[in-house]
Design a protein around this motif. Structure first.
Motif, mmCIF file in Angstrom:
data_model
loop_
_atom_site.group_PDB
_atom_site.id
_atom_site.type_symbol
_atom_site.label_atom_id
_atom_site.label_comp_id
_atom_site.label_asym_id
_atom_site.label_seq_id
_atom_site.Cartn_x
_atom_site.Cartn_y
_atom_site.Cartn_z
ATOM 1 N N PRO A 1 24.779 -10.084 20.295
ATOM 2 C CA PRO A 1 25.178 -11.030 21.342
ATOM 3 C C PRO A 1 26.386 -11.848 20.913
ATOM 4 O O PRO A 1 26.532 -12.213 19.742
ATOM 5 C CB PRO A 1 23.948 -11.926 21.495
ATOM 6 N N TYR B 1 27.193 -14.947 21.541
ATOM 7 C CA TYR B 1 26.913 -16.288 21.033
ATOM 8 C C TYR B 1 26.426 -16.203 19.590
ATOM 9 O O TYR B 1 26.716 -17.072 18.777
ATOM 10 C CB TYR B 1 25.871 -16.981 21.921
ATOM 11 N N LEU C 1 35.735 -16.559 25.865
ATOM 12 C CA LEU C 1 34.323 -16.643 26.253
ATOM 13 C C LEU C 1 34.157 -17.747 27.282
ATOM 14 O O LEU C 1 35.028 -18.591 27.458
ATOM 15 C CB LEU C 1 33.457 -16.969 25.028
ATOM 16 N N THR D 1 28.447 -19.837 26.847
ATOM 17 C CA THR D 1 28.242 -18.954 25.695
ATOM 18 C C THR D 1 28.596 -19.675 24.397
ATOM 19 O O THR D 1 27.865 -19.611 23.405
ATOM 20 C CB THR D 1 29.083 -17.683 25.850
ATOM 21 N N GLN E 1 25.949 -22.142 23.632
ATOM 22 C CA GLN E 1 24.750 -21.515 23.091
ATOM 23 C C GLN E 1 24.899 -21.267 21.592
ATOM 24 O O GLN E 1 23.968 -21.470 20.816
ATOM 25 C CB GLN E 1 24.478 -20.206 23.842
#
Lengths: 263, 263
Positions: free
Chosen positions: B32, B34, B68, B72, B75
């Motif tokens: 991912p 993040y 991004l 995100t 996070q």
DNA sequence: GAGTGGTCTAGACCACCGT
DNA sequence: CGGTGGTCTAGACCACTCA
């Protein structure tokens, strides 16, 4: 009867229908929506309205029912997952954890803990002056050994019985500590009152036999086992604000806490 | 020199320019976004590229620089805030925490801890049979007292020296434990290997003087102080999977952990 | 007043679970 | 296969801090 370890939730079905939960948020309130929802879910779990093992219902539907967006609902659920009260499983759903263990993870004040337990804590101040720190205390506070610090030595009692002997070292310009204040409340409360925001602490817990002096202060027989704790506490800027060396009567005190396995 | 408690960050300026950090995410990776960002920030903090007290630069700009979205980036930052490595302040920015304390909060295996510390842990199995649990063990596991459980008693050694005496009680259909396995590794590793996902544990840490039997097993003199731990461990379904009663030689072991103040 | 994080929305696609 | 949570986007407005 054979030795069985039956799953506590034979099927993944809600025990009570979570759709019947009375959930609603107040958009006029200054309290964040995700927080309102989290509190209500938490209350439902503690009341037993959401029974252990029950499924919460999917996030999309929950969001629609409450008139919230899915991220907001997720944020509410996440706070309870972080507390260990809910478990998420992809493809399955969000489930209430079975164990009903007390949540205890935060940095706690001994005084507040005893107060909350109804144990009538009191404090006897033995020492409250400037002095030179021990080598460990100076290192923990990030100060040169020659720099004087505030040294506080107290005996903490419950119902008049000694419970612990507390030595604390603080940077001496951090706050003023009057004996009367130290007798009336805990150190952390005094620090918070001065605008210090506690952030984290590093603790080491061990055991040893009591010295003669400690036996006298704590009314323990010679050779008694004591629980020891060394702690360095940091504020939200990361500055060390306290170094503590505490000893507790093992016959009257133990540390109780909960650990979560981090993902 | 006066007793000063100077702020470690005189001005809110980055010590190194975080804009020069080499940050980039790989959108082709299955990791991912993040999480990739969080790892890079974490590495930058540990390397010293992001010095304690430095500001991270605002989230909007960081998101734009990395291509991004802001949620995100948030996070990613949040995971490090949860670990206690970053602090957010509204109106100020996101700052690297000063203290370089080891992060230790997770439920840890004694065996793994000792292994990681290079202490060459070994295990002597004293007992590994079905038996009746003590009243506390049965209550902790949520089983009737008449229900037999797996009882394991071990001595854990480091470099051949005894370190702890471990008594564990497990639901007996949870997993099979061969003596050889118990000697080769830790209990948690065996449980994970069997697909059991540990979730949380409730622990009580105290102290007491050793019994004669314990002195013999642990090579301690009579009257020695011991560190004691009672633990109930739960899996991710909330089922209790283990009740443990451990005693550690206080002369050779202490619990070390870090606490975060929850918001 | 300018800049920051705090909160929130209304969608989207993907990965995993169980049937 | 349908349903779930996991991830991500591109905006928006608000509250707080500091100069």
């Amino acid at each position: 009867m054979p030795c069985r370890y039956a799953p506590l939730v034979p099927k993944h079905e809600p025990t009570h229908d979570p759709a019947r939960l009375r959930l609603a948020v107040d958009r006029a309130s200054p309290v964040p929506l995700y927080f309102q929802l989290a509190r209500q879910l938490e209350a439902a779990i503690e009341d037993g309205a959401l029974t252990p093992g029950s499924l919460l219902g999917n996030e999309i539907e929950l969001a629609a029912r409450l008139g919230l967006s899915r991220p907001t609902v997720r944020q509410a659920i996440q706070t309870l997952v972080d507390k260990g009260m809910l478990v998420r499983r992809r493809g399955v759903g969000t489930q209430v954890v079975h164990s009903r263990v007390a949540r205890r993870l935060e940095l706690s004040s001994l005084y507040d803990d005893l107060l909350a337990a109804g144990l009538h804590p009191t404090t006897r101040v033995l020492h409250n002056t400037r002095g030179h720190p021990s080598a460990e205390a100076a290192a923990a506070l990030g100060l040169p050994a020659a720099e004087p610090v505030t040294v506080v030595r107290r005996v903490r009692l419950t119902h008049g019985e000694p419970m612990a002997y507390l030595c604390n070292y603080l940077p001496c310009d951090l706050l003023e500590l009057a004996d009367g204040q130290l007798e009336a409340t805990g150190l952390y409360a005094l620090m918070r009152r001065r605008g210090i925001t506690l952030h984290s602490a590093q603790q080491t817990v061990g055991a040893r036999t009591a010295t003669d002096e400690e036996c006298g202060l704590l009314a323990e027989p010679p050779g008694a086992a004591l629980l020891t704790m060394l702690r360095t506490t940091y504020d939200d800027r990361g500055r060390p604000v306290e170094y503590a060396s505490h000893v507790y009567r093992a016959s009257r005190y133990a540390f109780e806490f909960r650990l979560l396995v981090r993902a």
